[in-house]
Design a protein around this motif. Structure first.
Motif, short mmCIF file in Angstrom:
data_model
loop_
_atom_site.label_atom_id
_atom_site.label_comp_id
_atom_site.label_asym_id
_atom_site.label_seq_id
_atom_site.Cartn_x
_atom_site.Cartn_y
_atom_site.Cartn_z
N UNK A 176 -10.24 3.95 -3.49
CA UNK A 176 -9.29 3.50 -2.47
C UNK A 176 -9.19 1.97 -2.40
N UNK A 177 -9.13 1.33 -3.55
CA UNK A 177 -8.97 -0.12 -3.59
C UNK A 177 -10.21 -0.90 -3.25
N UNK A 178 -11.37 -0.26 -3.24
CA UNK A 178 -12.63 -0.94 -2.96
C UNK A 178 -13.61 -0.65 -4.08
N UNK A 179 -14.62 -1.50 -4.24
CA UNK A 179 -15.64 -1.33 -5.27
C UNK A 179 -16.93 -0.84 -4.63
N UNK A 180 -17.56 0.14 -5.27
CA UNK A 180 -18.81 0.69 -4.77
C UNK A 180 -19.86 0.72 -5.86
N UNK A 181 -21.10 0.47 -5.49
CA UNK A 181 -22.24 0.58 -6.40
C UNK A 181 -22.81 1.98 -6.25
N UNK A 182 -22.79 2.75 -7.32
CA UNK A 182 -23.28 4.13 -7.31
C UNK A 182 -24.48 4.26 -8.26
N UNK A 183 -25.37 5.16 -7.94
CA UNK A 183 -26.49 5.46 -8.82
C UNK A 183 -27.67 4.52 -8.72
N UNK A 184 -27.60 3.53 -7.85
CA UNK A 184 -28.74 2.63 -7.68
C UNK A 184 -29.76 3.31 -6.76
N UNK A 187 -37.12 6.18 13.02
CA UNK A 187 -35.87 6.65 13.59
C UNK A 187 -34.68 6.48 12.64
N UNK A 188 -34.90 5.87 11.49
CA UNK A 188 -33.84 5.70 10.49
C UNK A 188 -34.15 6.60 9.31
N UNK A 189 -33.20 7.45 8.95
CA UNK A 189 -33.40 8.33 7.80
C UNK A 189 -32.90 7.60 6.55
N UNK A 190 -33.83 7.27 5.67
CA UNK A 190 -33.50 6.50 4.47
C UNK A 190 -32.84 7.38 3.42
N UNK A 191 -31.74 6.88 2.86
CA UNK A 191 -31.03 7.57 1.78
C UNK A 191 -31.08 6.66 0.56
N UNK A 192 -32.05 6.86 -0.35
CA UNK A 192 -32.24 5.92 -1.46
C UNK A 192 -31.08 5.85 -2.45
N UNK A 193 -30.31 6.92 -2.62
CA UNK A 193 -29.27 6.96 -3.63
C UNK A 193 -27.85 6.84 -3.09
N UNK A 194 -27.68 6.39 -1.85
CA UNK A 194 -26.35 6.34 -1.27
C UNK A 194 -25.49 5.29 -1.98
N UNK A 195 -24.17 5.44 -1.85
CA UNK A 195 -23.26 4.45 -2.45
C UNK A 195 -23.21 3.23 -1.52
N UNK A 196 -23.11 2.06 -2.14
CA UNK A 196 -23.09 0.82 -1.37
C UNK A 196 -21.84 0.03 -1.72
N UNK A 197 -21.15 -0.44 -0.71
CA UNK A 197 -19.90 -1.16 -0.90
C UNK A 197 -20.18 -2.57 -1.41
N UNK A 198 -19.35 -3.02 -2.37
CA UNK A 198 -19.45 -4.39 -2.89
C UNK A 198 -18.44 -5.26 -2.17
N UNK A 199 -18.83 -6.47 -1.84
CA UNK A 199 -17.98 -7.41 -1.12
C UNK A 199 -17.50 -8.51 -2.05
N UNK A 200 -16.20 -8.54 -2.27
CA UNK A 200 -15.56 -9.57 -3.09
C UNK A 200 -14.22 -9.92 -2.44
N UNK A 201 -13.61 -10.98 -2.91
CA UNK A 201 -12.29 -11.33 -2.37
C UNK A 201 -11.26 -10.30 -2.84
N UNK A 202 -10.21 -10.14 -2.08
CA UNK A 202 -9.17 -9.16 -2.41
C UNK A 202 -8.54 -9.48 -3.77
N UNK A 203 -8.40 -10.75 -4.07
CA UNK A 203 -7.82 -11.17 -5.35
C UNK A 203 -8.71 -10.73 -6.51
#
Length: 166
Positions: free
Chosen positions: A67-75, A86-102
Motif C-alpha cells: 500500500x505504498x509503504x515499505x516494510x521489513x519482513x523476516x527480521x 505486560x507487553x507480549x513480544x512478537x519477535x518476527x513481526x513486520x516493521x515499517x520503514x521510514x523514508x521520505x515520500x519521494x
C-alpha cells in the motif's frame, strides 16, 4: 559497484560501520548492490533494547512494498529476558520503514522493474536512533558468485605471500 549513491550515502555507510548493531553478510554475496538508502524503523521499546543489546538478526529478512509503504519482513528481534511482563513480544513481526515520500515512490518504481529488489544490509546507530541501510539490488548469477569467491581467495593468498616476504 555503487550506482547513483552520492558521497553522503557512502560517508554514512562508513560511519555506520563503526556503530553496526546487526548485519546481513550474505546480501553482498548474493546481490549486486546498485544504490543504498538509510531508513528509520518503527520499533517498540523492547525492540530498541533488544537491538542495542545485539539480539537482532536481519540475515533472512527482506523489504516488501505494501500500500505504498515499505516494510521489513523476516527480521528477528529476540526479546530480552528482563523485558516487561505486560507487553507480549512478537519477535518476527513486520516493521515499517521510514523514508521520505519521494524516496519511497522512487524505490517502488525501481522494484517494479524486472530483477531489482530491496535488501536490508545492516542496522546501525545514527545520533542515538536505530537506522537500517537498505540496498537496491540485482541478484547475482551462480558464475558471478564463483568469481567473487575466487577473487576473495586470491586476495587472501596475496596477503599471505606479502606477509611471508616481510
Amino acid at each position: 559497484m555503487m550506482g547513483k549513491s552520492s558521497k553522503s550515502d557512502q560517508q554514512q555507510a562508513r560511519a555506520a560501520a563503526q556503530r553496526r548493531l546487526a548485519e546481513n553478510r550474505r546480501a553482498r554475496f548474493n546481490y549486486e548492490i546498485l544504490e543504498t538508502y538509510t531508513a528509520g524503523l518503527v520499533l517498540q521499546g523492547w525492540e530498541v533494547k533488544s537491538v542495542r543489546g545485539g539480539r537482532a538478526q536481519i540475515g533472512e529478512s527482506y523489504v516488501a512494498v505494501s500500500r505504498g509503504e515499505l516494510f521489513l519482513l523476516g527480521s528477528h528481534f529476540s526479546p530480552l529476558t528482563a523485558a516487561s511482563t505486560h507487553v507480549e513480544a512478537e519477535p518476527l513481526r513486520s516493521r515499517k520503514l521510514l523514508m521520505t515520500a519521494k524516496e519511497i515512490s522512487y524505490l517502488i518504481g525501481k522494484t517494479q522493474q524486472v530483477g531489482l529488489t530491496l535488501v536490508p544490509l545492516n542496522l546501525h546507530l545514527v545520533r542515538g536512533k536505530i537506522k537500517i541501510l537498505v540496498g537496491l539490488a540485482r541478484g547475482k548469477k551462480k558464475h558471478d558468485k564463483r568469481d567473487a569467491l575466487q577473487k576473495r581467495d586470491w586476495q587472501r593468498q596475496q596477503q599471505r605471500i606479502l606477509k611471508n616476504q616481510y
